[in-house]
Design a protein around this motif. Structure first.
Motif, PDB file in Angstrom:
ATOM      1  N   VAL A  71      -4.620  -3.576  13.779  1.00 49.70           N
ATOM      2  CA  VAL A  71      -5.667  -4.238  12.502  1.00 49.70           C
ATOM      3  C   VAL A  71      -6.142  -2.884  11.588  1.00 49.70           C
ATOM      4  N   PRO A  72      -5.474  -3.284  10.448  1.00 49.19           N
ATOM      5  CA  PRO A  72      -5.783  -2.231   9.436  1.00 49.19           C
ATOM      6  C   PRO A  72      -7.048  -2.636   8.922  1.00 49.19           C
ATOM      7  N   VAL A  73      -8.070  -1.808   8.885  1.00 50.36           N
ATOM      8  CA  VAL A  73      -9.696  -2.060   8.354  1.00 50.36           C
ATOM      9  C   VAL A  73      -9.875  -0.938   7.205  1.00 50.36           C
ATOM     10  N   LYS A  74     -10.444  -1.408   6.289  1.00 48.95           N
ATOM     11  CA  LYS A  74     -10.881  -0.507   5.038  1.00 48.95           C
ATOM     12  C   LYS A  74     -12.346  -0.376   4.630  1.00 48.95           C
ATOM     13  N   MET A 118     -17.245  -2.550   6.349  1.00 46.40           N
ATOM     14  CA  MET A 118     -15.870  -3.100   6.613  1.00 46.40           C
ATOM     15  C   MET A 118     -15.355  -4.159   5.717  1.00 46.40           C
ATOM     16  N   ASN A 119     -14.396  -3.985   4.820  1.00 43.54           N
ATOM     17  CA  ASN A 119     -13.876  -5.034   4.214  1.00 43.54           C
ATOM     18  C   ASN A 119     -14.071  -6.600   4.820  1.00 43.54           C
ATOM     19  N   PRO A 120     -14.896  -7.476   4.233  1.00 47.23           N
ATOM     20  CA  PRO A 120     -15.157  -8.800   5.119  1.00 47.23           C
ATOM     21  C   PRO A 120     -13.800  -9.135   5.674  1.00 47.23           C
ATOM     22  N   PHE A 121     -12.513  -9.298   4.979  1.00 44.98           N
ATOM     23  CA  PHE A 121     -11.378  -9.973   5.360  1.00 44.98           C
ATOM     24  C   PHE A 121     -10.869  -9.018   6.813  1.00 44.98           C
ATOM     25  N   ASP A 122     -11.183  -8.029   6.683  1.00 41.22           N
ATOM     26  CA  ASP A 122     -10.719  -7.182   7.657  1.00 41.22           C
ATOM     27  C   ASP A 122     -11.648  -7.488   9.077  1.00 41.22           C
ATOM     28  N   GLU A 123     -12.818  -7.727   9.001  1.00 46.21           N
ATOM     29  CA  GLU A 123     -13.698  -8.281   9.903  1.00 46.21           C
ATOM     30  C   GLU A 123     -13.276  -9.353  10.543  1.00 46.21           C
ATOM     31  N   SER A 147      -7.691   3.075  10.049  1.00 46.78           N
ATOM     32  CA  SER A 147      -8.043   2.948   8.529  1.00 46.78           C
ATOM     33  C   SER A 147      -7.644   4.351   7.797  1.00 46.78           C
ATOM     34  N   ILE A 148      -7.338   4.106   6.596  1.00 52.31           N
ATOM     35  CA  ILE A 148      -6.977   5.104   5.758  1.00 52.31           C
ATOM     36  C   ILE A 148      -7.906   5.397   4.801  1.00 52.31           C
ATOM     37  N   GLY A 149      -8.535   6.761   4.715  1.00 58.02           N
ATOM     38  CA  GLY A 149      -9.628   7.003   3.930  1.00 58.02           C
ATOM     39  C   GLY A 149     -10.307   8.053   4.194  1.00 58.02           C
ATOM     40  N   LEU A 189      -4.024  -8.245   8.795  1.00 63.32           N
ATOM     41  CA  LEU A 189      -4.642  -7.366   7.887  1.00 63.32           C
ATOM     42  C   LEU A 189      -5.487  -8.431   7.287  1.00 63.32           C
ATOM     43  N   GLY A 190      -6.501  -8.076   6.344  1.00 57.14           N
ATOM     44  CA  GLY A 190      -7.278  -8.703   5.384  1.00 57.14           C
ATOM     45  C   GLY A 190      -6.322  -9.451   4.308  1.00 57.14           C
ATOM     46  N   LYS A 191      -6.487 -10.468   3.555  1.00 57.58           N
ATOM     47  CA  LYS A 191      -5.708 -10.770   2.619  1.00 57.58           C
ATOM     48  C   LYS A 191      -6.111  -9.966   1.010  1.00 57.58           C
ATOM     49  N   GLN A 192      -7.181  -9.476   1.093  1.00 59.44           N
ATOM     50  CA  GLN A 192      -7.328  -8.473  -0.113  1.00 59.44           C
ATOM     51  C   GLN A 192      -8.540  -7.722   0.314  1.00 59.44           C
ATOM     52  N   ALA A 193      -8.623  -6.387  -0.277  1.00 61.77           N
ATOM     53  CA  ALA A 193      -9.803  -5.407  -0.381  1.00 61.77           C
ATOM     54  C   ALA A 193     -10.619  -6.036  -1.234  1.00 61.77           C
ATOM     55  N   ILE A 194     -11.908  -5.971  -1.083  1.00 61.92           N
ATOM     56  CA  ILE A 194     -12.902  -6.473  -1.944  1.00 61.92           C
ATOM     57  C   ILE A 194     -13.206  -5.607  -3.089  1.00 61.92           C
ATOM     58  N   ASP A 195     -12.890  -4.127  -3.000  1.00 61.15           N
ATOM     59  CA  ASP A 195     -12.910  -3.199  -3.886  1.00 61.15           C
ATOM     60  C   ASP A 195     -11.736  -3.060  -4.912  1.00 61.15           C
ATOM     61  N   ASP A 196     -10.489  -3.264  -4.607  1.00 64.90           N
ATOM     62  CA  ASP A 196      -9.652  -3.319  -5.678  1.00 64.90           C
ATOM     63  C   ASP A 196      -8.987  -4.642  -5.964  1.00 64.90           C
ATOM     64  N   ASP A 197      -9.327  -5.542  -5.267  1.00 64.63           N
ATOM     65  CA  ASP A 197      -8.665  -6.752  -5.323  1.00 64.63           C
ATOM     66  C   ASP A 197      -7.256  -6.822  -5.335  1.00 64.63           C
ATOM     67  N   SER A 198      -6.398  -5.940  -4.658  1.00 60.35           N
ATOM     68  CA  SER A 198      -5.194  -5.860  -5.234  1.00 60.35           C
ATOM     69  C   SER A 198      -4.262  -6.922  -4.264  1.00 60.35           C
ATOM     70  N   ASN A 199      -4.440  -7.452  -3.190  1.00 60.62           N
ATOM     71  CA  ASN A 199      -3.827  -8.468  -2.488  1.00 60.62           C
ATOM     72  C   ASN A 199      -2.275  -8.160  -2.474  1.00 60.62           C
ATOM     73  N   GLN A 200      -2.103  -6.754  -1.991  1.00 63.10           N
ATOM     74  CA  GLN A 200      -0.638  -6.257  -2.026  1.00 63.10           C
ATOM     75  C   GLN A 200      -0.264  -5.698  -0.461  1.00 63.10           C
ATOM     76  N   THR A 201      -1.083  -5.042   0.221  1.00 68.66           N
ATOM     77  CA  THR A 201      -0.719  -4.265   1.339  1.00 68.66           C
ATOM     78  C   THR A 201      -0.038  -5.055   2.365  1.00 68.66           C
ATOM     79  N   GLY A 202      -0.710  -6.155   2.686  1.00 65.61           N
ATOM     80  CA  GLY A 202       0.233  -7.013   3.807  1.00 65.61           C
ATOM     81  C   GLY A 202       1.521  -7.498   3.576  1.00 65.61           C
TER      82      GLY A 202
HETATM   83  P1  AMP Z   1      -5.459  -4.975  -0.734  1.00 69.71           P
HETATM   84  O1  AMP Z   1      -3.893  -4.979  -0.804  1.00 69.71           O
HETATM   85  O2  AMP Z   1      -5.849  -3.525  -1.223  1.00 69.71           O
HETATM   86  O3  AMP Z   1      -6.056  -5.945  -1.334  1.00 69.71           O
HETATM   87  O4  AMP Z   1      -5.622  -4.880   1.036  1.00 69.71           O
HETATM   88  C1  AMP Z   1      -5.185  -5.779   1.842  1.00 69.71           C
HETATM   89  C2  AMP Z   1      -5.591  -5.545   3.221  1.00 69.71           C
HETATM   90  O5  AMP Z   1      -4.722  -4.188   3.501  1.00 69.71           O
HETATM   91  C3  AMP Z   1      -7.042  -5.003   3.545  1.00 69.71           C
HETATM   92  O6  AMP Z   1      -7.704  -6.055   3.769  1.00 69.71           O
HETATM   93  C4  AMP Z   1      -6.777  -4.230   4.722  1.00 69.71           C
HETATM   94  O7  AMP Z   1      -6.540  -4.869   6.086  1.00 69.71           O
HETATM   95  C5  AMP Z   1      -5.514  -3.502   4.585  1.00 69.71           C
HETATM   96  N1  AMP Z   1      -5.926  -2.139   3.990  1.00 69.71           N
HETATM   97  C6  AMP Z   1      -5.864  -1.705   2.456  1.00 69.71           C
HETATM   98  N2  AMP Z   1      -6.316  -0.601   2.183  1.00 69.71           N
HETATM   99  C7  AMP Z   1      -6.592  -0.130   3.290  1.00 69.71           C
HETATM  100  C8  AMP Z   1      -7.054   1.245   3.842  1.00 69.71           C
HETATM  101  N3  AMP Z   1      -7.394   2.200   2.800  1.00 69.71           N
HETATM  102  N4  AMP Z   1      -7.126   1.217   5.225  1.00 69.71           N
HETATM  103  C9  AMP Z   1      -6.953   0.254   6.145  1.00 69.71           C
HETATM  104  N5  AMP Z   1      -6.511  -0.714   5.681  1.00 69.71           N
HETATM  105  C10 AMP Z   1      -6.234  -0.946   4.525  1.00 69.71           C
END
Ligand code: AMP
Length: 249
Positions: free
Chosen positions: A5-8, A35-40, A62-64, A115-128
């Motif tokens: 489970v990746p958590v941001k 923790m990003n709410p979608f990651d919780e 987590s990466i950060g 993973l969460g569907k998106q991180a609420i800081d960058d709203d990328s919705n890309q990582t998964g």
């Molecule tokens: P994003 O694509 O940035 O909107 O992030 C989608 C999801 O990818 C997040 O909800 C996390 O589960 C995971 N993720 C993104 N950035 C990180 C990070 N720096 N560390 C761990 N998980 C991350």
């Protein structure tokens, strides 16, 4: 089955973000981070799979910056078994995160990555999605229900017109939507216990991944201030005003 489970660590969703004076980004000095709410929701789903006897081990990653340790401790207090922190003092973009996660997936061989569907800081919705592409694993995104039966996962997805159910063969990648579950609060004894759970520290260089940003933020600005509204005396006046504005027939 192992679940990763990746958590941001992101700005807390209750905080009203302030833009830095020079417009270079959001001011994070002395701001509550969580923790990003979608990651919780992703951690909660992994725990429920463990409680059902489907998952055997939950690994949070987590990466950060070093402070992301706190976010991992929260995941451990909720019920994850161990954690991996990949320390980067500079912001890592979704592609960099996905490349690092692909390395962790190769090392840990989880049956599911949630993973969460998106991180609420960058709203990328890309990582998964990028992680699915990099690992060649099937993906079920925006999950509102997850059912594991043997080596198959049924994922109910929230799409524009309603619900869509897809069937994936494990190992697979899932991203969580808001209605998947309601995350639990960590109890005090579990918060204490989490302090002694294993937390490994790594760097992007340990995985041979170059996380140099590919994007340059040109400007961040506040949304325009809302104009003050007007009061109308009755429905007739409201209808007349709307008609004049062309929003009502
Ligand atoms: P994003 O694509 O940035 O909107 O992030 C989608 C999801 O990818 C997040 O909800 C996390 O589960 C995971 N993720 C993104 N950035 C990180 C990070 N720096 N560390 C761990 N998980 C991350």
């Amino acid at each position: 089955m192992k679940v990763l489970v990746p958590v941001k660590r992101v700005i807390d969703y209750n905080v009203k973000p302030r833009v830095k004076m020079d417009g270079s980004g959001v001011d994070l000095a002395n701001v509550k981070m969580s923790m990003n709410p979608f990651d919780e929701i992703a951690v909660e789903e992994a725990i429920r799979l463990k409680e059902k006897g489907v998952a055997t081990e939950i690994v949070a990653v987590s990466i950060g910056e070093a402070k992301a340790q706190e976010t991992l401790r929260t995941a451990l207090a909720m019920g994850a078994d161990r954690a991996i922190l990949i320390v980067s003092e500079t912001e890592v973009e979704p592609l960099g995160v996905a490349k690092l996660l692909a390395k962790v997936v190769a090392e840990e061989a989880p049956g599911l990555v949630i993973l969460g569907k998106q991180a609420i800081d960058d709203d990328s919705n890309q990582t998964g999605q990028m992680l699915a592409a990099l690992t060649g694993r099937p993906q079920g995104t925006f999950a509102s229900k997850v059912e594991v039966e043997g080596d198959t996962v049924k994922v109910t997805r929230e799409v524009d017109g309603g619900l869509e159910t897809v069937s994936l063969k494990t190992p697979a990648i899932i991203t969580t939507d808001l209605r998947l579950n309601e995350p639990r609060y960590a109890s005090l004894p579990n918060i204490m216990k989490a302090k002694s759970k294993p937390l490994a520290q790594k760097t992007p260089a340990d995985y041979g991944v170059d996380v140099t940003p590919r994007l340059k933020t040109l400007k961040v600005s506040e949304p325009p201030k809302r104009q003050a509204g007007i009061k109308v005396a009755d429905v007739d006046e409201l209808a007349a005003k709307l008609k004049a504005l062309g929003v009502a027939a």
